[in-house]
Design a protein around this motif. Structure first.
Motif, PDB file in Angstrom:
ATOM      1  N   VAL A 210     -51.588  67.211  78.753  1.00  0.00           N
ATOM      2  CA  VAL A 210     -51.859  66.302  79.867  1.00  0.00           C
ATOM      3  C   VAL A 210     -51.893  67.072  81.182  1.00  0.00           C
ATOM      4  CG1 VAL A 210     -50.987  64.309  81.133  1.00  0.00           C
ATOM      5  CG2 VAL A 210     -50.816  64.361  78.645  1.00  0.00           C
ATOM      6  N   GLU A 211     -50.927  67.959  81.361  1.00  0.00           N
ATOM      7  CA  GLU A 211     -50.888  68.764  82.589  1.00  0.00           C
ATOM      8  C   GLU A 211     -52.157  69.591  82.731  1.00  0.00           C
ATOM      9  OE1 GLU A 211     -48.818  68.730  85.153  1.00  0.00           O
ATOM     10  OE2 GLU A 211     -47.907  67.027  84.116  1.00  0.00           O
ATOM     11  N   ALA A 212     -52.566  70.215  81.619  1.00  0.00           N
ATOM     12  CA  ALA A 212     -53.773  71.045  81.651  1.00  0.00           C
ATOM     13  C   ALA A 212     -54.987  70.216  82.039  1.00  0.00           C
ATOM     14  CB  ALA A 212     -53.989  71.686  80.276  1.00  0.00           C
ATOM     15  N   ALA A 213     -55.051  68.990  81.471  1.00  0.00           N
ATOM     16  CA  ALA A 213     -56.184  68.119  81.791  1.00  0.00           C
ATOM     17  C   ALA A 213     -56.170  67.748  83.269  1.00  0.00           C
ATOM     18  CB  ALA A 213     -56.126  66.860  80.923  1.00  0.00           C
ATOM     19  N   LYS A 214     -54.957  67.535  83.807  1.00  0.00           N
ATOM     20  CA  LYS A 214     -54.839  67.189  85.220  1.00  0.00           C
ATOM     21  C   LYS A 214     -55.341  68.334  86.087  1.00  0.00           C
ATOM     22  CE  LYS A 214     -51.100  63.841  85.503  1.00  0.00           C
ATOM     23  NZ  LYS A 214     -49.644  63.794  85.498  1.00  0.00           N
ATOM     24  N   LEU A 215     -54.947  69.552  85.718  1.00  0.00           N
ATOM     25  CA  LEU A 215     -55.370  70.733  86.475  1.00  0.00           C
ATOM     26  C   LEU A 215     -56.882  70.868  86.451  1.00  0.00           C
ATOM     27  CD1 LEU A 215     -52.726  73.468  85.653  1.00  0.00           C
ATOM     28  CD2 LEU A 215     -53.062  72.189  87.768  1.00  0.00           C
ATOM     29  N   ASP A 216     -57.478  70.478  85.315  1.00  0.00           N
ATOM     30  CA  ASP A 216     -58.932  70.542  85.219  1.00  0.00           C
ATOM     31  C   ASP A 216     -59.598  69.413  85.990  1.00  0.00           C
ATOM     32  OD1 ASP A 216     -58.755  72.763  83.766  1.00  0.00           O
ATOM     33  OD2 ASP A 216     -59.092  71.825  81.810  1.00  0.00           O
ATOM     34  N   GLY A 217     -58.772  68.579  86.636  1.00  0.00           N
ATOM     35  CA  GLY A 217     -59.340  67.519  87.470  1.00  0.00           C
ATOM     36  C   GLY A 217     -59.607  66.221  86.759  1.00  0.00           C
ATOM     37  N   ALA A 218     -59.005  66.038  85.553  1.00  0.00           N
ATOM     38  CA  ALA A 218     -59.220  64.780  84.838  1.00  0.00           C
ATOM     39  C   ALA A 218     -58.444  63.662  85.516  1.00  0.00           C
ATOM     40  CB  ALA A 218     -58.768  64.926  83.382  1.00  0.00           C
ATOM     41  N   GLY A 219     -59.063  62.502  85.653  1.00  0.00           N
ATOM     42  CA  GLY A 219     -58.388  61.357  86.260  1.00  0.00           C
ATOM     43  C   GLY A 219     -57.507  60.657  85.257  1.00  0.00           C
ATOM     44  N   GLY A 220     -56.735  59.684  85.751  1.00  0.00           N
ATOM     45  CA  GLY A 220     -55.828  58.956  84.884  1.00  0.00           C
ATOM     46  C   GLY A 220     -56.535  58.289  83.720  1.00  0.00           C
ATOM     47  N   TRP A 221     -57.678  57.663  83.992  1.00  0.00           N
ATOM     48  CA  TRP A 221     -58.399  56.965  82.948  1.00  0.00           C
ATOM     49  C   TRP A 221     -58.906  57.930  81.887  1.00  0.00           C
ATOM     50  CZ3 TRP A 221     -58.846  52.687  80.512  1.00  0.00           C
ATOM     51  CH2 TRP A 221     -59.952  52.462  79.688  1.00  0.00           C
ATOM     52  N   ALA A 222     -59.432  59.073  82.358  1.00  0.00           N
ATOM     53  CA  ALA A 222     -59.972  60.055  81.408  1.00  0.00           C
ATOM     54  C   ALA A 222     -58.856  60.569  80.498  1.00  0.00           C
ATOM     55  CB  ALA A 222     -60.611  61.214  82.166  1.00  0.00           C
ATOM     56  N   ILE A 223     -57.684  60.819  81.092  1.00  0.00           N
ATOM     57  CA  ILE A 223     -56.559  61.288  80.280  1.00  0.00           C
ATOM     58  C   ILE A 223     -56.180  60.234  79.247  1.00  0.00           C
ATOM     59  CG2 ILE A 223     -54.094  61.856  80.357  1.00  0.00           C
ATOM     60  CD1 ILE A 223     -54.605  63.200  83.028  1.00  0.00           C
ATOM     61  N   PHE A 224     -56.115  58.976  79.703  1.00  0.00           N
ATOM     62  CA  PHE A 224     -55.763  57.896  78.796  1.00  0.00           C
ATOM     63  C   PHE A 224     -56.782  57.784  77.664  1.00  0.00           C
ATOM     64  CE2 PHE A 224     -56.320  53.430  77.572  1.00  0.00           C
ATOM     65  CZ  PHE A 224     -55.072  53.198  77.033  1.00  0.00           C
ATOM     66  N   ARG A 225     -58.051  57.844  78.049  1.00  0.00           N
ATOM     67  CA  ARG A 225     -59.128  57.631  77.086  1.00  0.00           C
ATOM     68  C   ARG A 225     -59.213  58.771  76.063  1.00  0.00           C
ATOM     69  NH1 ARG A 225     -61.807  57.178  73.934  1.00  0.00           N
ATOM     70  NH2 ARG A 225     -63.958  56.548  73.512  1.00  0.00           N
ATOM     71  N   HIS A 226     -59.037  60.001  76.537  1.00  0.00           N
ATOM     72  CA  HIS A 226     -59.314  61.142  75.647  1.00  0.00           C
ATOM     73  C   HIS A 226     -58.074  61.810  75.087  1.00  0.00           C
ATOM     74  CE1 HIS A 226     -63.572  60.900  76.369  1.00  0.00           C
ATOM     75  NE2 HIS A 226     -63.334  60.806  77.673  1.00  0.00           N
ATOM     76  N   ILE A 227     -56.896  61.566  75.671  1.00  0.00           N
ATOM     77  CA  ILE A 227     -55.684  62.184  75.122  1.00  0.00           C
ATOM     78  C   ILE A 227     -54.724  61.132  74.580  1.00  0.00           C
ATOM     79  CG2 ILE A 227     -53.702  63.654  75.615  1.00  0.00           C
ATOM     80  CD1 ILE A 227     -55.387  65.042  77.722  1.00  0.00           C
ATOM     81  N   THR A 228     -54.346  60.175  75.435  1.00  0.00           N
ATOM     82  CA  THR A 228     -53.325  59.206  75.027  1.00  0.00           C
ATOM     83  C   THR A 228     -53.800  58.329  73.875  1.00  0.00           C
ATOM     84  OG1 THR A 228     -52.756  59.133  77.365  1.00  0.00           O
ATOM     85  CG2 THR A 228     -51.659  57.568  75.937  1.00  0.00           C
ATOM     86  N   LEU A 229     -54.979  57.733  74.044  1.00  0.00           N
ATOM     87  CA  LEU A 229     -55.444  56.782  73.038  1.00  0.00           C
ATOM     88  C   LEU A 229     -55.618  57.431  71.655  1.00  0.00           C
ATOM     89  CD1 LEU A 229     -55.661  53.847  73.451  1.00  0.00           C
ATOM     90  CD2 LEU A 229     -58.110  54.047  73.873  1.00  0.00           C
ATOM     91  N   PRO A 230     -56.275  58.607  71.574  1.00  0.00           N
ATOM     92  CA  PRO A 230     -56.351  59.248  70.255  1.00  0.00           C
ATOM     93  C   PRO A 230     -54.969  59.548  69.665  1.00  0.00           C
ATOM     94  CG  PRO A 230     -57.848  60.300  71.789  1.00  0.00           C
ATOM     95  CD  PRO A 230     -57.047  59.333  72.580  1.00  0.00           C
ATOM     96  N   HIS A 231     -54.013  59.904  70.537  1.00  0.00           N
ATOM     97  CA  HIS A 231     -52.661  60.193  70.055  1.00  0.00           C
ATOM     98  C   HIS A 231     -52.009  58.937  69.482  1.00  0.00           C
ATOM     99  CE1 HIS A 231     -48.667  61.973  69.885  1.00  0.00           C
ATOM    100  NE2 HIS A 231     -48.210  60.909  70.518  1.00  0.00           N
ATOM    101  N   LEU A 232     -52.344  57.789  70.068  1.00  0.00           N
ATOM    102  CA  LEU A 232     -51.718  56.532  69.631  1.00  0.00           C
ATOM    103  C   LEU A 232     -52.469  55.876  68.466  1.00  0.00           C
ATOM    104  CD1 LEU A 232     -50.687  54.832  73.001  1.00  0.00           C
ATOM    105  CD2 LEU A 232     -49.243  56.052  71.380  1.00  0.00           C
ATOM    106  N   ALA A 233     -53.593  56.472  68.039  1.00  0.00           N
ATOM    107  CA  ALA A 233     -54.419  55.799  67.031  1.00  0.00           C
ATOM    108  C   ALA A 233     -53.617  55.449  65.775  1.00  0.00           C
ATOM    109  CB  ALA A 233     -55.616  56.677  66.675  1.00  0.00           C
ATOM    110  N   ARG A 234     -52.842  56.403  65.280  1.00  0.00           N
ATOM    111  CA  ARG A 234     -52.110  56.159  64.046  1.00  0.00           C
ATOM    112  C   ARG A 234     -50.996  55.131  64.218  1.00  0.00           C
ATOM    113  NH1 ARG A 234     -50.134  58.711  59.120  1.00  0.00           N
ATOM    114  NH2 ARG A 234     -48.024  58.550  59.888  1.00  0.00           N
ATOM    115  N   PRO A 235     -50.145  55.301  65.239  1.00  0.00           N
ATOM    116  CA  PRO A 235     -49.141  54.245  65.439  1.00  0.00           C
ATOM    117  C   PRO A 235     -49.754  52.869  65.647  1.00  0.00           C
ATOM    118  CG  PRO A 235     -48.889  56.006  67.066  1.00  0.00           C
ATOM    119  CD  PRO A 235     -49.867  56.476  66.063  1.00  0.00           C
TER     120      PRO A 235
END
Lengths: 316, 279
Positions: A210-235
């Motif tokens: 997440v930190e790396a994505a932030k440094l690359d300039g990813a916004g909150g939504w992009a982080i949620f969409r591409h990192i958080t949501l895939p991580h939560l897919a199984r749960p």
């Protein structure tokens, strides 16, 4: 100290082969003991599954009503035919699906939103977490009655008062939107389950990523969409399936608030079968309905067991 | 437009986050809070519009609930049934989980999954035969009957939870005991159980919570004699009128112990409730 004495013994014994043999026989003895330890649980569960279920299958092909004692003639698939063509069935089926679908949608969407919201530390997070999961521990009959009387009552309920304050017409929930009222209550009860599981899953989210994505300039939504949501897919999949299993048989909330009415408006499959069996005493028809419910649940269970089995083999 | 420094922006977002989280928690917790508040009102205040927020709390509802002997009867049924089913469940589940965790065979995994699948059988599927069997054998409306049912429906979860706790214990420790000539009984009672006290305690708590709140079998299989608190509260559903404060008092009493248990065991609950599929 004791382990040392063990080693000493081993070095004294000159023939390691016989030692191995006795170890092997001890092992097989232990295996036998282990089998004895498992068998009571397996046996009772086997009985629990097979005896009533085969009775249900047997009853479902009989003409069997508790009101008419005597012979129970074989009628083939007649009970199924009656059950499936009854107007209660189509209503019960669609209500079941609406209830399951709506509650799943509410709990998953809100569950994800809330677990993301409380993932970063803030003052009082521990208390907030406790408050959020509390509804899960309230017995279904209590939550149904508290919602019906204290919150949703058209005259003295809190919702009616809020509507008045905002200048709106108070809603008579159980008269105008009975199924929505049930959905709200059940969703309130199951939202904590989704939060509990998703919150736990959020803790294993890779923070560096997440930190790396932030440094690359990813916004909150992009982080949620591409990192958080895939991580939560199984749960999320686990939440959906476990909730589905339980939501297919929602009973107490309907029993205590509407009794399935008005008409069939809040009758789900579980309540329909209950009313066939214990209100209309039609054992044959209720059994046929029960088996249909089992088949439905099995479709969900099949996927759930596969998912859990996969995580079992991953872990060990 | 005022430009905010980065630090100011962070402070603002922290405040917004805190406010949002607390409001959401308040909304979700509100029904419980309201129930507890209403239990301390008089029946007139409980029914008042607009809802009375400032009232002098009264204990008369609780006195009345305790004064009626039947509350204690239902509460006692709940206690006996939950404890009985939990005890019986532990007696069956601990040995089974022990054998599965430490003597794993080819069939262990499929046995575990099969046990879980029994949990997925919808209760209405077996309602009729269980009802008739209970009627024939005189178990209908008895505490023994409910204890048996609750043991069976919770057994898979209990085996599963204890299994995952046992799995975390290194096998070497048990090997060492065996080398020292400890018997199986000693191995379990002196080494294994003390090492998983926490895990076993949370399994017990989860079982108590599930039994206490169960409301399908308790509503269908009990009447006056063995009915637990879930059934007592369901009986409040029929009459309309000035009884909300009392309903709230009974409900608060019925839910308080379990709510506290739930708060204690919330971290471990995930393991039991998701069958280990979420870590």
């Amino acid at each position: 100290m004791t382990i040392q004495s063990c080693d000493l013994n081993a070095s004294v014994v000159p023939m390691p082969v016989s030692n191995e043999n006795s170890a092997a026989s001890a092992h097989s003895k232990a295996q036998r003991v282990a089998r004895w330890l498992v068998s009571p649980s397996v046996l009772v569960l086997l009985l629990w599954m097979i005896v009533p279920l085969s009775m249900t299958i047997y009853f479902s092909v009989l003409q069997y009503s508790l009101l008419y004692p005597g012979e129970h003639p074989f009628v083939g698939l007649e009970n199924y035919e009656f059950f499936l063509t009854d107007e209660g069935f189509s209503a019960g089926m669609s209500n079941t699906l609406i209830l399951v679908g709506a509650v799943l949608a509410i709990t998953v969407v809100l569950g994800v939103a809330i677990s993301v919201l409380i993932n970063t530390p803030f003052p009082g997070r521990g208390i907030v977490r406790v408050m959020l999961i509390s509804p899960f521990f309230i017995m279904p009959t209590v939550s149904a009655l508290v919602w019906k009387n204290l919150l949703m009552h058209p005259v003295s309920g809190v919702f009616a008062w809020l509507a008045q304050v905002m200048g709106m017409e108070p809603v008579d929930w159980f008269a105008q939107y009975p199924l929505s009222a049930i959905i709200l209550i059940v969703a309130w009860q199951w939202l904590p389950f989704a939060i509990l599981l998703l919150m736990t899953a959020m803790q294993s989210l890779d923070k560096e990523q997440v930190e790396a994505a932030k440094l690359d300039g990813a916004g909150g939504w992009a982080i949620f969409r591409h990192i958080t949501l895939p991580h939560l897919a199984r749960p999320i999949a686990v939440v959906v399936m476990i909730e589905t299993i339980f939501l297919l048989s929602v009973f107490a909330e309907i029993f205590t608030t509407t009794g399935g009415g008005p008409g069939y408006e809040t009758t789900n499959l579980a309540y329909l079968i209950y009313s066939q069996a214990l209100l209309q005493f039609d054992v044959g028809m209720a059994s046929a309905g029960g088996l249909i419910a089992v088949v439905l649940a099995n479709i969900v269970a099949f996927f759930l067991v596969r998912l859990i089995g996969k995580s079992l083999t991953e872990k060990h | 437009m005022i430009a905010l420094s980065q630090k100011q922006r962070r402070v603002f977002s922290q405040i917004a986050l805190t406010a949002a989280a607390w409001s959401v928690a308040f909304i979700i917790f509100f029904p419980i809070l309201w129930m507890v508040l209403t239990s301390f009102k008089t029946e007139l205040e409980a029914f008042a519009t607009p809802p009375s927020l400032f009232f002098s709390p009264t204990l008369e509802n609780y006195q009345e609930v305790f004064g009626r002997s039947d509350y204690m009867h239902y509460a006692w049924n709940s206690v006996v049934i939950s404890m009985g089913a939990t005890l019986l469940g532990m007696l069956l589940a601990v040995p089974a989980a022990y054998a599965m965790a430490f003597y794993e065979t080819k069939r262990t995994q499929s046995t575990l999954l099969w046990m879980l699948s029994t949990k997925m059988l919808p209760p209405v599927g077996v309602l009729v035969p269980i009802y008739l069997l209970f009627k024939e054998s005189g178990l209908l409306d008895t505490r023994t009957g409910l204890i048996l049912i609750y043991t069976l429906i919770n057994l898979p979860i209990m085996v599963w939870m204890i299994y995952t706790y046992f799995k975390e214990i290194p096998k070497d420790i048990l090997e060492a005991c065996r080398m020292d000539g400890a018997t199986l009984g000693q191995e379990i009672s002196r080494v294994l159980l003390p090492m998983c006290k926490g895990g076993l305690a949370s399994t017990v708590l989860l079982s108590l919570i599930l039994c206490w709140n169960e409301a399908f079998w308790s509503l269908n299989l009990t009447a006056a004699n063995a009915a637990p608190l879930t059934a007592l509260i369901a009986s409040y559903s029929s009459p309309e009128g000035l009884f909300w404060a009392k309903l709230s008092a009974v409900s608060t009493l019925a839910c308080a112990p379990i709510l506290i248990f739930g708060w204690i065991s919330q971290k471990q609950l995930v393991r039991g409730l998701s069958f280990g599929a979420v870590k």
